[in-house]
Every structure is written in structure tokens, then in C-alpha cells.
Design an enzyme around this catalytic site. Sequence first.
Site, PDB file in Angstrom:
ATOM      1  N   THR A  12       0.812  -1.220   0.000  1.00  0.00           N
ATOM      2  CA  THR A  12       0.000   0.000   0.000  1.00  0.00           C
ATOM      3  C   THR A  12       0.845   1.269   0.000  1.00  0.00           C
ATOM      4  O   THR A  12       0.322   2.358  -0.180  1.00  0.00           O
ATOM      5  CB  THR A  12      -0.944   0.038   1.219  1.00  0.00           C
ATOM      6  N   CYS A 150      17.191   5.256  -5.464  1.00  0.00           N
ATOM      7  CA  CYS A 150      16.626   5.967  -6.620  1.00  0.00           C
ATOM      8  C   CYS A 150      17.602   6.947  -7.277  1.00  0.00           C
ATOM      9  O   CYS A 150      17.758   6.953  -8.498  1.00  0.00           O
ATOM     10  CB  CYS A 150      15.343   6.694  -6.217  1.00  0.00           C
ATOM     11  N   HIS A 233      13.729  12.630  -9.960  1.00  0.00           N
ATOM     12  CA  HIS A 233      14.908  13.248  -9.363  1.00  0.00           C
ATOM     13  C   HIS A 233      15.764  13.826 -10.482  1.00  0.00           C
ATOM     14  O   HIS A 233      16.132  13.116 -11.422  1.00  0.00           O
ATOM     15  CB  HIS A 233      15.746  12.207  -8.609  1.00  0.00           C
TER      16      HIS A 233
END
Lengths: 340, 340, 340, 340
Positions: A12, A150, A233
Site C-alpha cells: 500500500t 533511486c 529526481h
Amino acid sequence: MNKVKVGILGATGLVGQAFLWMLSKNKLFIPSFLVASEKRAGRSFKEEVRWLMPYSMPSDLAELEINKMDFNALEKEGCKIIFSALPKNIATEIEPELRKRGFLVFSNAGAMRREENVPILIPEVNPEAIELIYKQGYPENGFIITNANCSTTGLALALAPLVKYGIDEIYVTTYQSLSGAGYPGISSMDILGNLIPYIDGEEEKMIFETRKILKISSSIFPTCIRVPVMFGHLESVWIKFKERVKPKDIIEAWTQFEVGKNQTESQPSKSIVYCPEQDRPHPGMSFHGSPPGMTVYTGRARKYEDKIGFVLLVNNIIRGAAGGSIQNAELFYKKHGNQI
Amino acid sequence: MNKVKVGILGATGLVGQAFLWMLSKNKLFIPSFLVASEKRAGRSFKEEVRWLMPYSMPSDLAELEINKMDFNALEKEGCKIIFSALPKNIATEIEPELRKRGFLVFSNAGAMRREENVPILIPEVNPEAIELIYKQGYPENGFIITNANCSTTGLALALAPLVKYGIDEIYVTTYQSLSGAGYPGISSMDILGNLIPYIDGEEEKMIFETRKILKISSSIFPTCIRVPVMFGHLESVWIKFKERVKPKDIIEAWTQFEVGKNQTESQPSKSIVYCPEQDRPHPGMSFHGSPPGMTVYTGRARKYEDKIGFVLLVNNIIRGAAGGSIQNAELFYKKHGNQI
Amino acid sequence: MNKVKVGILGATGLVGQAFLWMLSKNKLFIPSFLVASEKRAGRSFKEEVRWLMPYSMPSDLAELEINKMDFNALEKEGCKIIFSALPKNIATEIEPELRKRGFLVFSNAGAMRREENVPILIPEVNPEAIELIYKQGYPENGFIITNANCSTTGLALALAPLVKYGIDEIYVTTYQSLSGAGYPGISSMDILGNLIPYIDGEEEKMIFETRKILKISSSIFPTCIRVPVMFGHLESVWIKFKERVKPKDIIEAWTQFEVGKNQTESQPSKSIVYCPEQDRPHPGMSFHGSPPGMTVYTGRARKYEDKIGFVLLVNNIIRGAAGGSIQNAELFYKKHGNQI
Amino acid sequence: MNKVKVGILGATGLVGQAFLWMLSKNKLFIPSFLVASEKRAGRSFKEEVRWLMPYSMPSDLAELEINKMDFNALEKEGCKIIFSALPKNIATEIEPELRKRGFLVFSNAGAMRREENVPILIPEVNPEAIELIYKQGYPENGFIITNANCSTTGLALALAPLVKYGIDEIYVTTYQSLSGAGYPGISSMDILGNLIPYIDGEEEKMIFETRKILKISSSIFPTCIRVPVMFGHLESVWIKFKERVKPKDIIEAWTQFEVGKNQTESQPSKSIVYCPEQDRPHPGMSFHGSPPGMTVYTGRARKYEDKIGFVLLVNNIIRGAAGGSIQNAELFYKKHGNQI
């Protein structure tokens, strides 16, 4: 062909959502067992998620039930492949246990990346690192394959075709989006029309992971800053190369970067795209490309004195998280799928 | 004491507003002749301005009349001191003409900064540069004194106390606010929840102006990026010093930076303030300090391998524009005011 | 089947982009002649557009050439159907001329909506209005069919199933996104972390157009305000009905609203979707639904004293502009396509 | 004159900060005992606060120590006057206890506003309500005086001079800033470039409190929506008056609204200022006026059919919270200060 059932841990959360959104269109895998915190168990994904993706929730997956963590139930459901979007502290406990029990864990968590035999895998960059799974005891055991943090994912991809020039020093300053901090993550009072010039642990990750993935020992000087952007990013990079390199060399290297083309379904036809416009890329392009969010965009290649500068954009939730894990699982499946 | 009447060129623009707002509380100068584009002439400041400062418009100045450019009228009004917030192309024409006619021009425009005898003055950093006015022919002629470009102002101030260690290389990546582009400036469609990784001419200015102000020849590698912030430029800096320097050295250098303390009214008691918190400074602090917006904040001093990193914040409209010009005029007045 | 060639006027603007993006996937129409301002003519769409959609530019259309306005060339290209995203003042001149020359104009411009014989068409709401084209002289002449103003489109759709209860008074306050003002449109300095409580002409449009589309004479009290959101207009509505109505009645009316289901390709299976969550819909859902951006979402149905309140969300660029025009053209083609 | 020592409960929260910031310049009161959650006790305000005001932290108050809640210590410190910025659930317990122990509580909390004898006081609007303190048992006991909920404060002030025309119905739709939800409050992922069309309990408060303050029984139809703005609530209002009223009447009523001029130090010379510009007021003006943030701005007065519409702006943290409480305390002190 029957799709391969997979389990999703942390379903979730923001990365969990990205897993479901991407997998709803995947030809190989199908989400079959969702795990989230115990208090959510027994209710549907739709009821428990705060859906934050810019696209509709996949209606076929919306009704999937949320389960609490349960190794036996995962096994019973036939989910040998596990995508993990767990928070670090929980991942540290659960991922090794899953490996011990024979699960094949594709993890977005930072927990295990520093373990020597756990690969930080980017299929276009270091596909050979997948062989580390045998050092983890596979196939007797399961294994853990991680994708990079990331911001590191974008940097490592953009640098991969440039390693051949010899990289002495990397100066990298990031403009990291809010989604990187999860949900609820960052208070709006801290970031609306503002910046936060610190992201806990991020600079250390960029140094360690970039070196491990690219197998380089370059000096890396990172500054990681949060900006009021939802997805994507941006990174500003200056490189000191060992060799003489011109901007057109690196643009050419990116353009010709075709290692493992069409290796897997989630890999775009071009993993790195150079933008010739002087004010690109920008985070508004985060979901551009096909599949959306999997392309790393570079731009502003320029030389000043003996250094080369450029900027890059990576979708932190897709390429830098869920999409990276999925691509890793696809690579594994392609190479070793007959063993499952 | 009677206040000294001053003229303001480009009065309705963003920097013009900042001039009026700051001067409304200044003890030395009083705005007396406002110049804006011809179509605005004859109406009041209040009617013609799109007021964008986060504070109320000074009620005493709101009723001042807007004039078109008129050398004779300026003279007649007794405004020998001129603050210029003109766009570059207009400044290129008008500022030399003003100088020829004997006006003392304190300019925020980039037009004349590359002229050898025109100082780029920051009172705490290079007060001696004010003497260049004599090379411009003062007092037979007038003169032009510029303040630095906004992002350079912050960098030059933060570096001033560190020059003594020898600066080999400067890597600087900026997070520049919207106000730096004026009004209407940047389209909201380009920047809401987004970034623009290019600012025309800015990187060249940072290189040239930083060197001229600090009288250094260091290599400077800038990347200038626009962020969705209203006021305040944040900058991420990595420095290669010639000497061995530790973070505590630079913090100490900033803390002890007291050159010319209380030199002028608009100079804060501490021009550089180091923030010990790990996530400061941030642009939300742009109007902190006293006078608001004149302090440069630094933070995150750290060492990695042989480089020193830090971040800094400068209010681009106050310290980096109107406030810088006012401070320059105050310094001139203090040193040479008896000549007027 | 061969696709029908269409011309797009104002192709490089925000609505023009939305036309191209939607039509790149349309089964009936194919963009074949793009018109933009003369200075752009001769270059490719890709070179001239500032692409602002959250999805990739359709690669097959990116290379289309930009033309200046040229009736003969349009005819020669075989583009009888024209989608117009022209600014009002230009549309006022060109659209009637196109009609006179036999073109079938589907216009997003507000210019002609007040003309009695020009329908403001929403296929699910007033499909019969399409017959007005015969009063415009079709098929001897061409015709102009408009779609409603963006904020009106959402309101009219949400009210359509409620008209049966008798609508006395409508209080509607809007939260309109930046894209509604086009590009460059609104200055970031005016709207970042701010609001603009006025949109020129918008309140008048809401009153006139809502009445014309729904054929009602209710009193309408609109307040239109710009908010820092990229896509999607949210509207807060209070209604005084003639009959006694409960929240569940209007929810049911929306749920059962199935007029003309699957009428056309661009019409979603459910044109109005009620969100049961207490804090929905929100603009983050603007591109939800299928096709993305064509669903109007409602929420917060509640009663206080004798009034019913609710909120609604409409994607202003898709449903409220390009998508509306395309849907209108599809309806025309379905009903009268054999005549072309 | 010695300043009156006051205690501040909830000192490190957003409203607590506003109390300290305003009181640092107050001539009557001086913060002397700060209370926050127990875990913060023993450390300085400066160390424990996440300072979010757009101005510098008052340096003289930055070093004040944080205390846990302690009735005896408050008494010992001589703080009879207490400003409460407690969360509702804690206020419900502590404020009545403070009253019982003789403290004079000026509360920003919603907890006690529904109690019949507790005034919701706005000095310019219902100064007579202060006399309710005697019904609470003052001076044997202490008392609780509340200020209104932030959005209600703006509405009640703007309506106060209009009550004389008879108010039948009020339609009010709000654009509420993030600071109204405190810190950390709203997740940036929910609100960046987005809206939240629901604020828990807010609409009920607007109905109840507006009626109690203005002593009217008008029907009120509120919709409360959160917008990505830091400070300042904008409200769009449509009114059905009993009498015939024109826009110029309400503008005149606001302009002439001089009840209790200069009543107290924190009351601006004009409490309501009408903006004649068609696109004002906007939240960027939240800290305009003197003292900053205490003026309610109105604009866009217009008539459509028989209804009057306008917009208003209230600084939710100053006028709608801390400033309101301070003003209330000043009124009490002026009227009954000799009794302390």
C-alpha cells in the site's frame, strides 16, 4: 502462457502502488499476494491504499486482499517471486528470512545492498552481477537481488557508458522529489515553496552504491536536497575524467548505449535519451518514455576547463524503485527462469 | 539630518519594489524620483506596481509619481544618487550616459560589471574596490558601482573568509528562486512542481564575477537551476582548497568574519551566519536576520576525502540586488559623502 | 478503414497539444494539417511546441509540419473536419470564414458560443443540439460546433442528471488550474503558493453556457478563482432544488446516468463517477479514467437545511477542451458521417 | 511599566510560535513560562521548535526554557494570564482545570467554544461578550475566553458591519492554507499542486461559531477546502440579504467600520480593508497591514440578481489564532485589568 504469480510486500506504500500499477500491464508477472501492515489485513487494496500515482488504479487489482506477513501463506499461494517495498528496518529482518525459505526476493529496500553477495542490479549496467545469487546459496536457498537507491540508479545508468573514459571524480548535486520520502513522508509546511538541504543517509548511499554497481573507485562528492516536485529526481553532475573527453563524446556514448537492447519487457528501447534542448530534461518528463518512467534523460552536456558537466533525470518511483525491481526479476526469469 | 534624495530607475519591477521597501526605512536615503517605462509615467507607484513583496507597500512612498527617463528632471529634483534596477539592454545605454552627466549610479544591472574600472562591490568583501570610481573619472564625471549578480553575491560572501586557505576549484550548483527572473518572468506552467535546469547567462556570470570580486583565478564549475521557490537562492558548494582545511576551520572563519562590522546601516551585525542544524539553511529563512534578507546563511559544512562541502542561502532580491546596491551607496557615502 | 484527416488550428498551444495527444490514439481521426502562428510555419511540431502534457509527445505526430493559416491548403490536404484551439479574437474571424467555405469546425474557442444557432454540445447532455448545424446552413455551408468552457463542462455534466429535480439556484465556486490560462499564461510570481481570485470573463461564461446547455433558467452565482494546480478544475457547488432531494438521490442519479453509453469512442463507460471517500475527488485524479481525463468525478454529496452541496472535478484540458471537441466530432460522424 | 508575565501552552507548535513572535513586540505582555509536551521539557524553545514563521525567531525569547504542564509552576512564575494553543483533546482537560484554579485563559483551541458561558470573542465584533466571564464564576474562578476558528474569524469580521442589513443565507467556500493544519499537518504528497476538498469539523465550526459571534440565525452553507498556500485563508462568499443591498453599500459599511478604533494595541487602525483591484485580495498579502496579519481584506464586491458576492482574506495564524487571543487579552486588560 500462464503469468507467474508474485507477492508484493509493502503493497500500500508509494513503491507498492508503483509495483501494482506496472504489474497490471506486465505480460510475465501477476500480483497475487499483497502484504501490508497487520492493521490493514483483511481489507481490499482499494480500501487501504492512499492512491498517489498520476494514473488510475488498475481496476483488476483494486480488489485484491491485503494480508499480513505470512511465509506459509505466500508459499501456499505459489508466490516464489517476491517484490519487496518494505521499510529498511523491517526488510532487514524479513528479507533474509525469505531467502532462507527459498523465496526469490527482488527488493527495493536499502537494507541488504551492502552485503557482499547481494547484487545491486541494473540490467543494462551490470547484468553479470546476477550471478552473485549462487554465492547466496541459490538454488538450495532463495536469494535477494536489490535495485539501487533511486538517485543512484539515475547516476549509475548515465555513467555506465562513460566508465570507459576513466572517472576520477564525480560531483553530484540532487534535486529529489517528494515521492522519494514515501507517504506521508515530508510535511507540506517544510517544502511548499521551499527546499530541504538534507536527506538522511542518501549521500552515503550514492557513494557506496555507485561504486559497487559500476565497479569503480572514483571519488564521489554528493549533495542531496529535497525539492517541491512530486515525481522525478534531477541531478547536476560534474565529472573529472582520466581521459580527454568532449561533450560530443559523452552524447555519442549515451546515444550508442545499446547493451542488452530489448533484454526484458520493462526495458525501454533506449535506456538513456539525451535531450538537445538547453533547458531539458525536467521532472515534468518523469513519466515520458515507454514504458513510462523507465528512461533516464540526460541533457546540458558541456565542458568547462577539464571537467564535463551534465544533468540527468530519473523517475525515482519507477526506474529508481518498482520498475527497477521488475526489470531485475525479468532478467532473472529470462536467464534462469527454467530453474523455477 | 536631511535625508539624501535618490532616484530609482526601474522602480515598478521586482528589484525596484525591493528598493522602495528597504529605503522606506532607511535613515540616509529617501526615494524622490521614480523612473519606469514611459507608458506608466504620470501615474502613482501604487497604481502601476504589481506589488510582490511579502510585506505591505510603504504607504508614504505608494503615492510617488512615476516618471519617464529624464536626465534633466532627475538633476532638477536633486537626485545625484541613482539606484538602477534597469533591464540589461536599457542599462547598457543609460548608465554610461548617467555617469557622463555626473550621476552616481549604484546599479543592480549586469550591463557594466565586465568593464574593468567598474567595481563589483560587496562592502564586507572588497571595500577597496570602491576606489575604482576615480579611474572612471570621478569626481569630474559620475561613476557606476555595481553589485554582483544575485547567486554570485551569496557565493562571494561565503567564500570571502575562506580565500586565505587558497581555493583551487569551486563546484557550485544553484537552486534559484523565481523572483530572480523578475515579473512576469517564468510561466507557472514551466515551474509549478517542476524545475528548469538552465538560466541564461548565469553560469558565466558566476565564474567571471566571483573571480573579479575575490581576486582569485580558481576554476569554477557552476550549474544554475530554477526551482519553485519565491525568494532566496540556495547553493550547494564543494571546494578544493590548496591547504588542508577542516569543516571546523571554515565554520570558525565564517563565525569570526567581522570585517567592517557596522560599517553601514544596511549591513547586518553578522553578514554570514552558520546554521548548525543538519537541514538548514532553507529558503524559508530568506527574510530572516536584521535588516531582513541581508544575512547570508551557511550550513552543512563537511569534508569528504580532500574536498569541503557546504550549502548557502542568499536572499536574491535583498542582499543579492536592492540591498546590495543600497549598502554600496551607504559605503560610498560614509567614505566620500563629504564630496557630494 | 482509412482514418479521417483533420486539421488542427492553434496546434502548438496547450489545447492544441491535447488534441494531438488524444488524436494520436484515435481510431477515427488523424491529424494531417497543423496550423499555428505564421512565425512557426515550416518547422516541425516537435521543434515549435513547448510540450506540457504529462505524457510523451506522440512520436508519429512530432514530425508534422506547422503551417500558417491557409484555407486552400487545408482543402487540398482533404481536411474537412477542423479542430480549433484558436484564441478568441482570432477564432472570431476565422471560424465563420471556415464555415462559409464548407469546413466542419469543432471549436474549443469561446468566440461563437453565444450565437443562437451554434450549439454548445456535450454528447451525454444535449446530443440533440447537434441538429442546430442545419440552421447554420449545413450541408450547403459548413458549421461550427463548440464545446463548453472548461469549468462549465464539468458543472453541466454533473447537473445534467439532476435537472429533473428542478434547479432554482446554483452557487458554484471554482478552483481552476493553471493550464486553463494557456501557455505562458499565468506568471509563477502570481500563483506559487498563492491564489488569484479573478478569472476574466469566466463567471459570465458559466452563467450563460450552463443555461444554454441544460436549457434551464436557474439563477447561477459563480466565483472563479485560480489555484496553483497544473491540470483539473475543482468546483464546490450548492444547489437549491425545486423538489425535495436527498444526497442519496443525486448520487443515484449520477450512478444511473447512462445516456448514450458507448455513444462514441472518446466517451468513458461512465461519464460521471461519484467518489464515496470524504476527501475526494481532487485534481491529482485529473488523468484518471479511460480515456484519461474524460470522466467527471463528483464527491461530498451532502444536505444542509434545504440545500444540497457537492464538489466535482473536471479535466479542463481534456474533457473541458480537446476531448470535448473530439467527442463532438465523433458524435457528428456517427450520426451524419455518411454525408461527408 | 512592567510587562505582565504570561504563560503559553503548546508553545512549540505553529500557533505557539505565532504567540511568541507577536508577543516579542508586545508592550503589555511578556512570555514567561512556556509549556510543551513533556519530552521537550528542560530544553530551550530554540532547540525544540521547528520555526516556520516567515520572520526571524525573536532572539530574546529563543532561550526560554520549555516546561511540562505544571499548574503550580505557572502560579509560582506569576503567570495568571495563559495563552493556550493546545490541541483540542488536551485543551478539553486542561483549560477547565486552569479556570478552576483561577487562571485567565485566552484560548485558541476549539474545545470550549460550544460552552454557553464561554465567549468566542472578536473585540471589534462582539466586545460585550467578554462579560460572560462573570457567568463562569470570575473573579472567584478564572475564566476561558476563546477566539474563533480561523476561517470563522475572517467571515465574522467581514460580516459584522453587514448584519444590519439582515442576513438570510450565507454561502461560503474556503481556500484554507496549510498552516491551519499545524505541523507536520498535511503530507506534501497530498497537497503539492493539489487540493483536499475536506477539512474535518471545519464546516460545522463555521456554522456554529459565526452564528454565536454575530448573534444571527442565518442559514450557512460552507464548503471548506485545503489549498497549497502556506499562510492565509481566502473565502468566497455569496449572501442573501433581507434588505436590498448594493455592492457600494457593503464597501461603505466596511470602510466605515470603526467600532472600537484603537481599542487595543494589536488592533489595526482599520480592521477591514476593501481592495478595489479586481483580483485582490490574495494570500500573498497575509502578512500585510500593521500589525502584520491582523487586517481582514475584502474584495470583488458584486451583485448578481438579488445576491451579493465578495471574497475575503484572513491570516489564519495571526488574526485567526494567536493574534486573536492576544487582542482578547488586551481587551480584557483594558476593561478589567485593574482587577488582576
